[in-house]
Every structure is written in structure tokens, then in C-alpha cells.
Design a protein around this motif. Sequence first.
Motif, PDB file in Angstrom:
ATOM      1  N   ASN A 218      -6.009  -5.177  23.051  1.00 40.71           N
ATOM      2  CA  ASN A 218      -6.524  -5.477  21.705  1.00 40.71           C
ATOM      3  C   ASN A 218      -7.999  -5.853  21.755  1.00 40.71           C
ATOM      4  O   ASN A 218      -8.780  -5.445  20.893  1.00 40.71           O
ATOM      5  N   LEU A 219      -8.382  -6.638  22.758  1.00 44.21           N
ATOM      6  CA  LEU A 219      -9.798  -7.010  22.872  1.00 44.21           C
ATOM      7  C   LEU A 219     -10.656  -5.757  22.987  1.00 44.21           C
ATOM      8  O   LEU A 219     -11.712  -5.632  22.366  1.00 44.21           O
ATOM      9  N   ASP A 222     -10.322  -3.631  19.435  1.00 45.14           N
ATOM     10  CA  ASP A 222     -10.566  -4.253  18.128  1.00 45.14           C
ATOM     11  C   ASP A 222     -11.912  -4.992  18.173  1.00 45.14           C
ATOM     12  O   ASP A 222     -12.037  -6.045  18.800  1.00 45.14           O
ATOM     13  N   ASP A 224     -13.592  -6.687  15.977  1.00 45.72           N
ATOM     14  CA  ASP A 224     -13.656  -8.053  15.429  1.00 45.72           C
ATOM     15  C   ASP A 224     -13.108  -9.058  16.433  1.00 45.72           C
ATOM     16  O   ASP A 224     -13.668 -10.135  16.637  1.00 45.72           O
ATOM     17  N   LEU A 225     -11.983  -8.671  17.060  1.00 42.90           N
ATOM     18  CA  LEU A 225     -11.383  -9.573  18.057  1.00 42.90           C
ATOM     19  C   LEU A 225     -12.336  -9.734  19.241  1.00 42.90           C
ATOM     20  O   LEU A 225     -12.507 -10.827  19.797  1.00 42.90           O
ATOM     21  N   TRP A 226     -12.969  -8.623  19.617  1.00 45.41           N
ATOM     22  CA  TRP A 226     -13.931  -8.698  20.717  1.00 45.41           C
ATOM     23  C   TRP A 226     -15.052  -9.683  20.374  1.00 45.41           C
ATOM     24  O   TRP A 226     -15.402 -10.559  21.166  1.00 45.41           O
ATOM     25  N   LYS A 228     -15.065 -12.095  18.369  1.00 48.25           N
ATOM     26  CA  LYS A 228     -14.588 -13.475  18.300  1.00 48.25           C
ATOM     27  C   LYS A 228     -14.595 -14.136  19.691  1.00 48.25           C
ATOM     28  O   LYS A 228     -14.889 -15.312  19.821  1.00 48.25           O
ATOM     29  N   TRP A 229     -14.269 -13.365  20.742  1.00 45.53           N
ATOM     30  CA  TRP A 229     -14.067 -13.974  22.057  1.00 45.53           C
ATOM     31  C   TRP A 229     -15.131 -13.608  23.078  1.00 45.53           C
ATOM     32  O   TRP A 229     -15.084 -14.090  24.219  1.00 45.53           O
TER      33      TRP A 229
END
Length: 243
Positions: A218-219, A222, A224-226, A228-229
Motif C-alpha cells: 500500500n505504501l 498509494d 497519499d499513504l506514502w 503520510k509516512w
Amino acid sequence: MTTLVVGASGDTGMKLVEQLLIRKQNVKIIVRSAEKLPESWKNNERVHIIIASILDLSDLEMAKYVHGCDAVASCLGHNMNLKGIYGQPRRLVTDTARRLCSAIKTNTPEHPVKYVLMNTTGNRNRDLKEPISFAQKCVIGLIRLLLPPHVDNENAADYLRTEIGQDNQFIEWIAVRPDGLINEDEVTDYTIHSSPIRSAIFDAGKISRINVGHFMANLICDGDLWNKWKGQMPVIYNQSTQN
Ligand SMILES: NC(=O)c1ccc[n+]([C@@H]2O[C@H](COP(=O)([O-])OP(=O)(O)OC[C@H]3O[C@@H](n4cnc5c(N)ncnc54)[C@H](OP(=O)(O)O)[C@@H]3O)[C@@H](O)[C@H]2O)c1
């Protein structure tokens, strides 16, 4: 999108590759042997299998293999036998990260390449305040002395954190920190935290390898997720074992 996965023959690496294939990604893998790989990968046009021991590759070969990859993921870990723990290469995970990142820089990609490192809750993110008890400090100190693979995991994350840093033109990174790994067949609910919420030594939680693969995939897929983290060291627990 294409992702290079190292450690793809390992228990978590295989789950990550499966998760990337479910997301219709192209995957390149560098493995020492194809023996353990699922037959379905061998006839899958999305899977490019390279047979080599990662640290035996020349700089030129590394640059060739990372060329065109949007992401690189490392699920490498020392084999849990005497040779894997105390033999060479002692710095498998760190030297691989260093050499793959150097290969990425050599290629001067147009967009930053994502580097996802499988790390451990036994390691702290020194960019954050992550206090641990005196007893845990002592045990970690002992582990450092007795188990070289732990030091390798710490050094690999430190390399990304301090040498690649937060503003690298060519590389963005995330070091995923799983707690105690278990095997499960299906993806289940899991939770992600910036720092451990329980002691990795005295009160370890559990996380399935398939959930680690799911989160890493997912990272990579995606944006947006990337975002975020990125530049962080998220910790992952199975929801069912969190409390
Ligand atoms: N156990 C836990 O509870 C826990 C918790 C958090 C984090 N971790 C970390 O997560 C890592 C991965 O876990 P896992 O269970 O998925 O590991 P694993 O099944 O042992 O997989 C290790 C991978 O690394 C490769 N490898 C080992 N030595 C190598 C070498 N010298 N050269 C090239 N490749 C080499 C293996 O390749 P071959 O198939 O060719 O041997 C395999 O692909 C662990 O090693 C540990 O650092 C573990």
C-alpha cells in the motif's frame, strides 16, 4: 509501476510480492535461488526474476537492475542459523541499502524512487522521542553485543535516516517496524503507529507477515499513504493482538 524487491524469497518478501501482484504492479526480484519461489511467478510476465546474491552484484549491475524502478523494497534478514547470524555478510541489510541507494543516485531518476525497508520494533527512531525503560536499554545493549543482525537492522535504518535524510533529490524512504512476526494466510485488520505502543522486549505484540506485505505494498502504490509516512519509521501491529 515497477518495484524491485530484495529478500523476495523470504517469508515476508514473498507476501509483499504477492500483494504487489494483486495490485497489478510489475515486480523485479533478486534472489539467490528460484527453488522456493511459487511456480506461478515463473510464468508471470509481471515478474522478472534475477538470480544473484545481492551483494555480489557489481555497481553497474545494481544500477541496471534499479533502472526504471519506481520503488525498491527490502525484506532482507539474516538467516536464523549460526552462519546467518555470525558469518558474512554481517552488514547484509545496511550494505544492500547503501549500494541500492547509490545505484539509484547514479541513475539520476526524474522522480524520487521510494525505498521501503523492513526493520523492527527493537529499533528506535532517533528522530523522535521514544523513551524505553532502563531494563529494556540493558537487554537491547546485550542483543547488540550478541546478535550482529540486530546492529545491522539498526544501521540500515540509521543510514536512511541520517545519510539519505528527508530532502534527497533521488530517494524517499520509509522504514516499516513490525513487532513479533507470525504467519497467517489472510490479510486482517492492523494498526499503524509512529512509535511503538508497547515494549518490543517485555510485552511484544504480533503482526502477520501478510499484513506487513500488505502495508508495504500500500505504501508503494498509494501516494497519499506514502506522503503520510515518508521519512518515518511506522510501527505495525495486528489489531487482534494489540491489547
Ligand atoms: N522475527 C521477528 O519477529 C521479526 C520482527 C521484526 C522484524 N524482523 C526482521 O524482518 C526480517 C525478515 O523477516 P522474515 O521472517 O521475512 O525473514 P526470512 O524469511 O528469513 O527472509 C530473509 C530473506 O533474506 C535473504 N537473505 C538472507 N541472507 C542473505 C544473504 N547473505 N544474501 C542475500 N540474501 C539473503 C533470504 O534469502 P534466501 O531465501 O536465499 O536465504 C530471504 O529472502 C528478519 O530477518 C528481521 O530482521 C523480524
